[in-house]
Write an enzyme that holds these catalytic residues in place. Structure first.
Site, PDB file in Angstrom:
ATOM      1  N   ARG A 155       0.816  -1.221   0.000  1.00  0.00           N
ATOM      2  CA  ARG A 155       0.000   0.000   0.000  1.00  0.00           C
ATOM      3  C   ARG A 155       0.852   1.274   0.000  1.00  0.00           C
ATOM      4  NH1 ARG A 155      -4.016  -0.756   4.865  1.00  0.00           N
ATOM      5  NH2 ARG A 155      -4.507   1.419   4.352  1.00  0.00           N
ATOM      6  N   ASP A 171       5.906  -1.674  11.938  1.00  0.00           N
ATOM      7  CA  ASP A 171       5.052  -0.590  11.454  1.00  0.00           C
ATOM      8  C   ASP A 171       4.121  -0.055  12.542  1.00  0.00           C
ATOM      9  OD1 ASP A 171       3.322  -2.731  11.642  1.00  0.00           O
ATOM     10  OD2 ASP A 171       2.702  -2.704   9.541  1.00  0.00           O
ATOM     11  N   ASN A 199      32.652  40.559  10.902  1.00  0.00           N
ATOM     12  CA  ASN A 199      31.448  40.989  10.180  1.00  0.00           C
ATOM     13  C   ASN A 199      31.594  40.604   8.704  1.00  0.00           C
ATOM     14  OD1 ASN A 199      28.911  42.986  10.392  1.00  0.00           O
ATOM     15  ND2 ASN A 199      29.936  43.310   8.437  1.00  0.00           N
TER      16      ASN A 199
END
Length: 450
Positions: A17, A104, A361
């Site tokens: 599925r 699962d 910076n």
């Protein structure tokens, strides 16, 4: 002294599925395969042995488990009872308690597993302990017929009578039994049923027929939710995320729009962290106290120090480490970038394979050119250095402490401490040239209109 515990995890199904080339139990929830969510809960019980029963795509499971569990192969696949039987060889000589779990069904709490083991070891010595739940809609679940906490009968939905289907207590499929009882009972299970399969639940009925009794432990339906399709996977993800968001806020983080924040299974948050809307955390993120994550950021594999500000619209990739009060601004991407205390890259910058010293910076448009098509190279930027806007730092290269790189420079050689580096073509100045150009073009355009 408690008995040793073994866990048998069933993961042999084809997962049709899902319609996927990836094994069903390896589909991730919060960035972690569902099977590994379950294995983490199992590990909390310190099991003596773990056996994963595999079938389809066994090589994928072997790679994911990395030797952390034994593998047993079920081929052909003849039902859940037959699947558990395949673990018998791996448990040869084991004489403790066995938990039967499903790859699962990933979110069974360790406390629930322990409750099953505790019930198995109670003084009345049940042959089998069944984990059951009461869903809002019993659907096609097998039913557990009980008298008190004793199981009178287990029956699959397709084999149940109308009266049995009216019972709301359902079988999760999870069980616990002592190893010596489990495999002796399984040896007596037959395929005399509508599906011609060997049902695990039949061990309960066989034990009852022998005059022994079996017990039930009840749990929340969310704890035993199985995942068989993409839609169920998405529902499990949503359930996990909702829980994690609530947990984060309870632990002292502010989520401005909780439903838009997505956590990984291992995200760590400090106190007084603020997370604005539309933030995604991949695996491996650790965030210290008083950090502000502004909107629309994607962060994975990063360690963010106390008082940092990140975003909006920033991407922090694996290997990023931000020191205390560092700042990463909008449209900045980092990868294997280490920024010292108070360092800043406020906007429109790529920092890859780089170390940036405290207080440095980094101007807008700066790029560390770290890849030549074959190898990656590092850039080192010293403390309090200033990198001007639109600069390219071609690695490997070092920018010294307090150095300044002028805007628009392409730096290919090391810059010394305190040095100014300008890498630009000399500017050519032609006074009045633009005025003469405009006059000529206007006259030409006017002439074309006549």
């Amino acid at each position: 002294m408690s008995n040793p515990i073994a866990a048998v995890i069933l993961a042999a199904g084809k997962g049709t599925r899902m319609k996927s080339d990836l094994h069903k139990v390896l589909h991730p929830i919060a960035g972690r395969p569902m099977l590994l969510h379950l294995m983490a809960s199992v590990d909390a019980l310190n099991p003596a042995q773990k056996v994963v029963v595999v079938g389809d795509k066994a090589y994928q499971l072997e790679a994911a488990l990395g030797g952390s569990a034994s593998l047993a192969v079920q081929d052909p696949q003849l039902g859940t009872g037959h699947a558990v039987q395949q673990a018998e060889g791996a448990l040869t000589g084991f004489d403790g308690d066995v938990l039967i779990l499903y790859g699962d069904v990933p979110f069974v709490p360790a406390a629930t597993m322990q409750a099953m083991i505790d019930r198995l070891g109670a003084n009345d010595a049940p042959a089998v302990v069944v984990l059951a739940f009461e869903p809002d809609d019993a659907l096609q679940y097998g039913r557990v017929i009980t008298d008190g906490d004793r199981v009178v009968k287990m029956v699959e939905h397709k084999d149940a009578t109308e009266a049995e289907r009216a019972v709301r207590l359902c079988n999760s499929g999870l069980m616990a039994a002592k190893a010596r009882d489990l495999f002796a009972l399984l040896a007596r299970v037959t395929d005399d049923n509508a599906a011609k399969e060997y049902y695990l639940v039949d061990i309960v009925n066989i034990a009852n027929a022998d005059g022994r009794h079996c017990a039930v432990v009840k749990t929340d339906p969310n704890d035993v939710a199985g995942i068989n399709s993409r839609a169920e996977l998405a529902a499990a993800e949503a359930q996990w995320q909702a829980f994690r968001r609530e947990e984060a806020m309870a632990d002292g983080a502010s989520l401005r729009a909780p439903d838009t924040v997505w956590f990984s299974w291992d995200t760590e948050l400090g106190r007084d962290v603020t997370i604005e809307p539309n933030v995604f955390f991949g695996p491996g993120v650790k965030i210290a106290d008083k950090v502000n994550i502004r909107a629309n950021c994607h962060i994975e594999g990063a360690v963010i120090g106390a008082g940092c500000e990140v975003g909006p619209f920033a991407r922090l990739r694996p290997g990023t480490i931000l020191g205390e009060k560092a700042k990463i601004g909008n449209f900045v991407e980092t990868k294997k970038a280490v920024l010292g205390k108070g360092a800043k890259a406020n906007h429109l910058t790529y920092l890859g394979d780089v170390s940036v010293g405290a207080g440095a910076n980094i101007g807008a448009g700066t790029i560390t050119c770290n890849y030549d098509g074959y190898f990656k190279y590092r850039t080192e930027i010293g403390a309090n250095a200033f990198i001007g806007s639109n600069s390219a730092l071609v690695a490997p290269v070092k920018i010294g402490r307090d150095a300044i790189v002028g805007a628009g420079s392409t730096v290919t050689a090391d810059v010394m401490d305190g040095e100014l580096r300008l890498v630009r073509a000399e500017q050519s100045v032609k006074p009045g040239w633009a005025d003469r150009f405009h006059d000529a073009m206007r006259k030409k355009k006017a002439a074309e209109k006549k």
